[in-house]
Write a protein that holds these residues in place. Structure first.
Motif, mmCIF file in Angstrom:
data_model
loop_
_atom_site.group_PDB
_atom_site.id
_atom_site.type_symbol
_atom_site.label_atom_id
_atom_site.label_comp_id
_atom_site.label_asym_id
_atom_site.label_seq_id
_atom_site.Cartn_x
_atom_site.Cartn_y
_atom_site.Cartn_z
ATOM 1 N N SER A 130 -1.274 1.271 -6.717
ATOM 2 C CA SER A 130 -0.644 2.593 -6.832
ATOM 3 C C SER A 130 0.122 2.899 -5.553
ATOM 4 C CB SER A 130 -1.686 3.683 -7.100
ATOM 5 O OG SER A 130 -2.588 3.800 -6.013
ATOM 6 N N TYR A 131 1.120 3.786 -5.706
ATOM 7 C CA TYR A 131 2.010 4.158 -4.609
ATOM 8 C C TYR A 131 2.355 5.632 -4.791
ATOM 9 C CZ TYR A 131 6.702 4.568 -2.439
ATOM 10 O OH TYR A 131 7.799 4.974 -1.730
ATOM 11 N N GLN A 132 2.027 6.451 -3.792
ATOM 12 C CA GLN A 132 2.285 7.888 -3.890
ATOM 13 C C GLN A 132 2.997 8.370 -2.625
ATOM 14 O OE1 GLN A 132 -1.876 9.078 -4.726
ATOM 15 N NE2 GLN A 132 -1.109 9.936 -6.642
ATOM 16 N N ASP A 155 0.915 6.868 0.463
ATOM 17 C CA ASP A 155 -0.427 6.331 0.238
ATOM 18 C C ASP A 155 -0.324 5.155 -0.713
ATOM 19 O OD1 ASP A 155 -1.932 7.977 1.874
ATOM 20 O OD2 ASP A 155 -2.071 9.553 0.370
ATOM 21 N N VAL A 156 -0.865 4.034 -0.299
ATOM 22 C CA VAL A 156 -0.788 2.807 -1.090
ATOM 23 C C VAL A 156 -2.200 2.272 -1.306
ATOM 24 C CG1 VAL A 156 0.239 0.507 -1.272
ATOM 25 C CG2 VAL A 156 1.408 2.289 0.034
ATOM 26 N N LEU A 178 7.202 6.516 13.284
ATOM 27 C CA LEU A 178 6.481 6.022 12.106
ATOM 28 C C LEU A 178 5.134 5.471 12.543
ATOM 29 C CD1 LEU A 178 7.606 3.859 9.165
ATOM 30 C CD2 LEU A 178 6.169 2.768 10.886
ATOM 31 N N LYS A 179 4.130 5.683 11.690
ATOM 32 C CA LYS A 179 2.782 5.174 11.961
ATOM 33 C C LYS A 179 2.213 4.571 10.680
ATOM 34 C CE LYS A 179 -0.354 8.294 12.755
ATOM 35 N NZ LYS A 179 -1.155 9.329 13.444
ATOM 36 N N ILE A 180 1.647 3.359 10.806
ATOM 37 C CA ILE A 180 1.024 2.685 9.667
ATOM 38 C C ILE A 180 -0.465 2.560 9.970
ATOM 39 C CG2 ILE A 180 0.998 0.622 8.220
ATOM 40 C CD1 ILE A 180 3.842 0.042 9.151
ATOM 41 N N GLU A 181 -1.310 3.018 9.037
ATOM 42 C CA GLU A 181 -2.757 2.974 9.203
ATOM 43 C C GLU A 181 -3.407 2.384 7.956
ATOM 44 O OE1 GLU A 181 -3.973 6.925 11.537
ATOM 45 O OE2 GLU A 181 -2.629 7.323 9.843
ATOM 46 N N TYR A 182 -4.630 1.881 8.123
ATOM 47 C CA TYR A 182 -5.375 1.382 6.966
ATOM 48 C C TYR A 182 -6.775 1.995 6.952
ATOM 49 C CZ TYR A 182 -7.998 -1.831 10.006
ATOM 50 O OH TYR A 182 -8.810 -2.366 10.981
ATOM 51 N N VAL A 183 -7.359 2.099 5.773
ATOM 52 C CA VAL A 183 -8.671 2.726 5.602
ATOM 53 C C VAL A 183 -9.764 1.780 6.061
ATOM 54 C CG1 VAL A 183 -10.341 3.519 3.880
ATOM 55 C CG2 VAL A 183 -7.959 4.271 3.752
ATOM 56 N N THR A 184 -10.679 2.303 6.883
ATOM 57 C CA THR A 184 -11.830 1.514 7.322
ATOM 58 C C THR A 184 -13.078 1.837 6.516
ATOM 59 O OG1 THR A 184 -12.287 3.169 9.029
ATOM 60 C CG2 THR A 184 -10.951 1.260 9.658
ATOM 61 N N SER A 199 -7.374 -2.565 2.036
ATOM 62 C CA SER A 199 -7.535 -2.167 0.632
ATOM 63 C C SER A 199 -6.767 -0.879 0.332
ATOM 64 C CB SER A 199 -9.015 -1.969 0.294
ATOM 65 O OG SER A 199 -9.594 -0.979 1.126
ATOM 66 N N ARG A 200 -6.550 -0.084 1.371
ATOM 67 C CA ARG A 200 -5.812 1.173 1.209
ATOM 68 C C ARG A 200 -5.004 1.414 2.472
ATOM 69 N NH1 ARG A 200 -6.823 5.651 -2.349
ATOM 70 N NH2 ARG A 200 -5.790 7.545 -1.622
ATOM 71 N N LEU A 201 -3.791 1.953 2.313
ATOM 72 C CA LEU A 201 -2.817 2.034 3.391
ATOM 73 C C LEU A 201 -2.180 3.415 3.404
ATOM 74 C CD1 LEU A 201 -1.565 -0.189 5.352
ATOM 75 C CD2 LEU A 201 0.262 -0.383 3.667
ATOM 76 N N LYS A 202 -1.871 3.919 4.626
ATOM 77 C CA LYS A 202 -1.136 5.182 4.743
ATOM 78 C C LYS A 202 -0.012 5.017 5.752
ATOM 79 C CE LYS A 202 -2.804 8.867 6.882
ATOM 80 N NZ LYS A 202 -3.575 10.102 7.159
ATOM 81 N N VAL A 203 1.198 5.412 5.355
ATOM 82 C CA VAL A 203 2.370 5.382 6.239
ATOM 83 C C VAL A 203 2.808 6.827 6.472
ATOM 84 C CG1 VAL A 203 4.708 4.533 6.582
ATOM 85 C CG2 VAL A 203 3.077 3.168 5.249
ATOM 86 N N THR A 204 2.951 7.208 7.731
ATOM 87 C CA THR A 204 3.360 8.576 8.087
ATOM 88 C C THR A 204 4.687 8.528 8.836
ATOM 89 O OG1 THR A 204 1.037 9.233 8.302
ATOM 90 C CG2 THR A 204 2.694 10.700 9.257
ATOM 91 N N ILE A 205 5.662 9.303 8.357
ATOM 92 C CA ILE A 205 6.981 9.388 8.984
ATOM 93 C C ILE A 205 7.184 10.824 9.464
ATOM 94 C CG2 ILE A 205 9.475 9.158 8.643
ATOM 95 C CD1 ILE A 205 8.868 7.144 6.426
ATOM 96 N N GLU A 206 7.507 10.980 10.743
ATOM 97 C CA GLU A 206 7.738 12.306 11.325
ATOM 98 C C GLU A 206 9.191 12.721 11.075
ATOM 99 O OE1 GLU A 206 5.412 14.113 12.505
ATOM 100 O OE2 GLU A 206 3.813 12.603 12.672
#
Length: 411
Positions: free
Chosen positions: A210-212, A225-226, A251-257, A294-301
């Motif tokens: 999924s991609y939101q 959110d991916v 830009l910041k790329i993070e993953y769920v722990t 398993s899950r990813l979040k990209v944040t763009i300012e």
């Protein structure tokens, strides 16, 4: 003497049988390996393995069986990744001048140089200039390498961004001339002339479940959110955009722990993968160390700018490959994993990597199976602390002693 010898042989066989099972009974899953016909083979790990193996793959083991014989196959775990090399060319600045068309810098290489990149540094922190790059072998006749190429730097409360790297197809000249069209004297503080090469590793495309996309006007952010179908090693992300205006945003790329339940639903804890800038001047692709995700979040300012028109993302991950030494092709081999307490094996093979052939035959890896020898016993008490085992063993020993004593009396 014969009686003692027979008892020792029997005890040895019992211990071997117990040891054979003990080697694999702590691994919950197995996959059969097919096609062993030589000493060296490779195994490409399917994505599904990462779902049930340790995140660092410390619990991977290869065992071979033939009757009561068992061997552990030594292996090297390899991760395919791009390898980049830079070769810097020494040069002298032999001319600095300016006229109505701009400011000029002429670089003379110590020998005819093959390059494809020039990195520039300026004392100014805010500028937006166009540059032209030319090459010559005699400092008289010039040929265009780059034209209308944009470099800029922006530093304020919201942004700290620079793009001052010239990238172009490979060119070989003795002289390079840089023309900067600016309304002030550029203060060039450093320049590096380079030939960069990239040895492409093997990567595979990763499909997401999924991609939101959320545009948060209050916090002036866009977030993506991916969710992936299974935990998968990830090392590359590209954001596909549409638009006809220039931009440069943090830009910041993070993953769920991990995750936890609250009154507002499931919340996630994140760890950083990458921080940088997404810009219209550069291809919006980002590389980072291969990480199980398993899950990813990209944040763009966005700050006070309108959100970017983001259309999709592209994900890629490294290929993990085991290269093992199979000394006996007549055995039946399988890959075992799913042991949370296993530690990374230490094989002598890692000290002799230079003896591994450059080309090895890939094995076919079977579907995941539950390991029938797996035991969920949580205690690791010695075997003979179990009274049932102790009484059974005593009974077997008494019976054997009686049998051999009877045979000796008859003879």
């Amino acid at each position: 003497m014969m009686l003692k010898l027979k008892i020792k042989i029997l005890a040895l066989l019992v211990c071997c049988a117990i040891g054979l099972q003990a080697q694999t009974n702590t691994y919950r899953y197995k996959r059969e390996l097919k096609g062993i016909n030589t000493t060296w083979h490779s195994i490409t790990l399917p994505n599904e393995v990462f779902k049930n193996a340790q995140s660092g793959l410390a619990d991977l083991r290869i065992y071979g069986f033939k009757g009561k014989d068992t061997v552990e196959v030594p292996y090297i775990l390899e991760q395919s990744a791009d390898q980049m090399t830079d070769k810097e060319t020494s040069f002298n600045i032999i001319n600095q001048s300016n006229n109505a068309n701009g400011y000029f810098y002429t670089f003379q290489a110590s020998a005819a140089a093959t390059i494809n990149q020039i990195k520039l540094s300026f004392k100014q922190t805010n500028f937006d200039w166009k540059v032209k790059l030319e090459g010559s072998n005699d400092n008289k006749e010039w040929f265009t390498v780059l034209e209308n190429y944009r470099i800029l730097a922006i530093k304020n409360n919201n942004t700290d961004y620079q793009f001052t790297q010239l990238n172009f197809p490979v060119a070989k000249y003795s002289y390079f001339r840089l023309a900067i069209k600016a309304n002030e004297q550029p203060q060039l503080s450093a320049a590096k002339i380079l030939k960069t090469d990239t040895l492409k590793g093997i990567s595979k495309n990763i499909t997401y479940q999924s991609y939101q996309l959320f545009n948060d006007a209050k916090n002036k952010q866009s977030t993506i959110d991916v969710t992936l179908a299974n935990p998968t090693p990830l090392s590359y992300l590209k954001i596909n955009t549409q638009g006809d205006f220039d931009f440069y945003r943090a830009l910041k790329i993070e993953y769920v722990t991990d995750s936890f339940k609250t009154d507002k639903g499931i919340q996630y804890n994140y760890a950083p993968l990458f921080e940088g800038t997404i810009s219209s001047l550069e291809v919006p692709e980002f590389n980072f160390t291969g990480t199980l995700v398993s899950r990813l979040k990209v944040t763009i300012e966005n700050n006070d700018n309108k959100p970017l028109h983001l259309t999709s993302i592209t994900l890629k991950g490294p290929v993990y490959e085991l290269v093992g030494r199979f000394d006996d092709a007549s055995l039946s081999y399988a890959l075992y994993y799913g042991n949370k307490e296993a530690t990374t094996p230490s094989y002598e093979l890692k000290n002799f990597e230079h003896k591994i052939p450059m080309s090895v035959v890939a094995l076919a890896i079977g579907a995941e199976q539950n390991n029938p020898a797996f035991t969920t016993a949580k205690t690791k008490a010695p075997l003979f602390e179990n009274k049932l085992w102790l009484w059974c063993l005593m009974g077997v020993i008494i019976a054997l002693l009686g049998f051999f004593a009877y045979k000796m009396l008859r003879s």
